[in-house]
Design a protein around this motif. Sequence first.
Motif, PDB file in Angstrom:
ATOM      1  N   LEU A 299    -115.183 -95.797 -18.118  1.00  0.00           N
ATOM      2  CA  LEU A 299    -115.419 -95.459 -19.522  1.00  0.00           C
ATOM      3  C   LEU A 299    -115.024 -94.014 -19.804  1.00  0.00           C
ATOM      4  O   LEU A 299    -114.393 -93.724 -20.826  1.00  0.00           O
ATOM      5  N   ALA A 300    -115.363 -93.103 -18.896  1.00  0.00           N
ATOM      6  CA  ALA A 300    -114.987 -91.698 -19.081  1.00  0.00           C
ATOM      7  C   ALA A 300    -113.469 -91.533 -19.064  1.00  0.00           C
ATOM      8  O   ALA A 300    -112.916 -90.759 -19.854  1.00  0.00           O
ATOM      9  N   LEU A 301    -112.792 -92.253 -18.181  1.00  0.00           N
ATOM     10  CA  LEU A 301    -111.324 -92.187 -18.161  1.00  0.00           C
ATOM     11  C   LEU A 301    -110.719 -92.758 -19.436  1.00  0.00           C
ATOM     12  O   LEU A 301    -109.719 -92.236 -19.945  1.00  0.00           O
ATOM     13  N   ALA A 302    -111.315 -93.821 -19.969  1.00  0.00           N
ATOM     14  CA  ALA A 302    -110.825 -94.398 -21.229  1.00  0.00           C
ATOM     15  C   ALA A 302    -111.025 -93.420 -22.377  1.00  0.00           C
ATOM     16  O   ALA A 302    -110.136 -93.260 -23.230  1.00  0.00           O
TER      17      ALA A 302
ATOM     18  N   GLY B 221    -118.894 -82.964 -21.731  1.00  0.00           N
ATOM     19  CA  GLY B 221    -119.428 -84.291 -21.415  1.00  0.00           C
ATOM     20  C   GLY B 221    -118.720 -84.928 -20.233  1.00  0.00           C
ATOM     21  O   GLY B 221    -119.361 -85.482 -19.324  1.00  0.00           O
ATOM     22  N   LEU B 222    -117.401 -84.853 -20.228  1.00  0.00           N
ATOM     23  CA  LEU B 222    -116.628 -85.452 -19.138  1.00  0.00           C
ATOM     24  C   LEU B 222    -116.851 -84.714 -17.823  1.00  0.00           C
ATOM     25  O   LEU B 222    -116.945 -85.336 -16.762  1.00  0.00           O
ATOM     26  N   ALA B 223    -116.950 -83.406 -17.879  1.00  0.00           N
ATOM     27  CA  ALA B 223    -117.203 -82.638 -16.661  1.00  0.00           C
ATOM     28  C   ALA B 223    -118.614 -82.892 -16.126  1.00  0.00           C
ATOM     29  O   ALA B 223    -118.824 -82.873 -14.916  1.00  0.00           O
ATOM     30  N   THR B 224    -119.558 -83.163 -16.999  1.00  0.00           N
ATOM     31  CA  THR B 224    -120.901 -83.516 -16.556  1.00  0.00           C
ATOM     32  C   THR B 224    -120.892 -84.849 -15.823  1.00  0.00           C
ATOM     33  O   THR B 224    -121.550 -85.007 -14.788  1.00  0.00           O
TER      34      THR B 224
ATOM     35  N   ALA C  45    -111.705 -88.679  -8.092  1.00  0.00           N
ATOM     36  CA  ALA C  45    -110.583 -87.756  -7.912  1.00  0.00           C
ATOM     37  C   ALA C  45    -109.660 -87.777  -9.136  1.00  0.00           C
ATOM     38  O   ALA C  45    -109.214 -86.727  -9.614  1.00  0.00           O
ATOM     39  N   ILE C  46    -109.392 -88.965  -9.647  1.00  0.00           N
ATOM     40  CA  ILE C  46    -108.542 -89.091 -10.843  1.00  0.00           C
ATOM     41  C   ILE C  46    -109.229 -88.447 -12.045  1.00  0.00           C
ATOM     42  O   ILE C  46    -108.609 -87.704 -12.805  1.00  0.00           O
ATOM     43  N   LEU C  47    -110.528 -88.733 -12.207  1.00  0.00           N
ATOM     44  CA  LEU C  47    -111.274 -88.192 -13.345  1.00  0.00           C
ATOM     45  C   LEU C  47    -111.378 -86.672 -13.271  1.00  0.00           C
ATOM     46  O   LEU C  47    -111.226 -85.988 -14.287  1.00  0.00           O
TER      47      LEU C  47
END
Length: 132
Positions: A115-118, A16-19, A58-60
Amino acid sequence: MSAIEPNWLSLIWFAGLATVCGIAFLIIAGMFPLHARPDAAKSPFVTLLVLGNATLLAILLGATGLYGYLELRWTTLIVVSGLIFLFAPALFEEWRWPLRNTAVELSVLIGVQVLALAILAKVGSSALAILS
């Protein structure tokens, strides 16, 4: 499933995060080079949004890659990343922005990335604790 990847919950989170990373990359890549953007997207505020989105991406990307490296098998990481790389453009094509307002679109993308980073901070805290 455990024969393929024993940590299947981490696999779902990573996918999910990579998407999100893949789709965000395609959206942000369309905003570069900065001088070639349409006139509606040349304001200083939109430039700031583009640079902020690029920084968050970049961080994500780094954090998601590290999470996948620490939690998944190497082969699973490669296969899932390859599938996302292959199918993210199709998801991007289906992503329709009815507003056609670049500032709103980039603001929504910042919200999605935060939201993804959280989520990654919550889910991956145990995996990242290994590094400290």
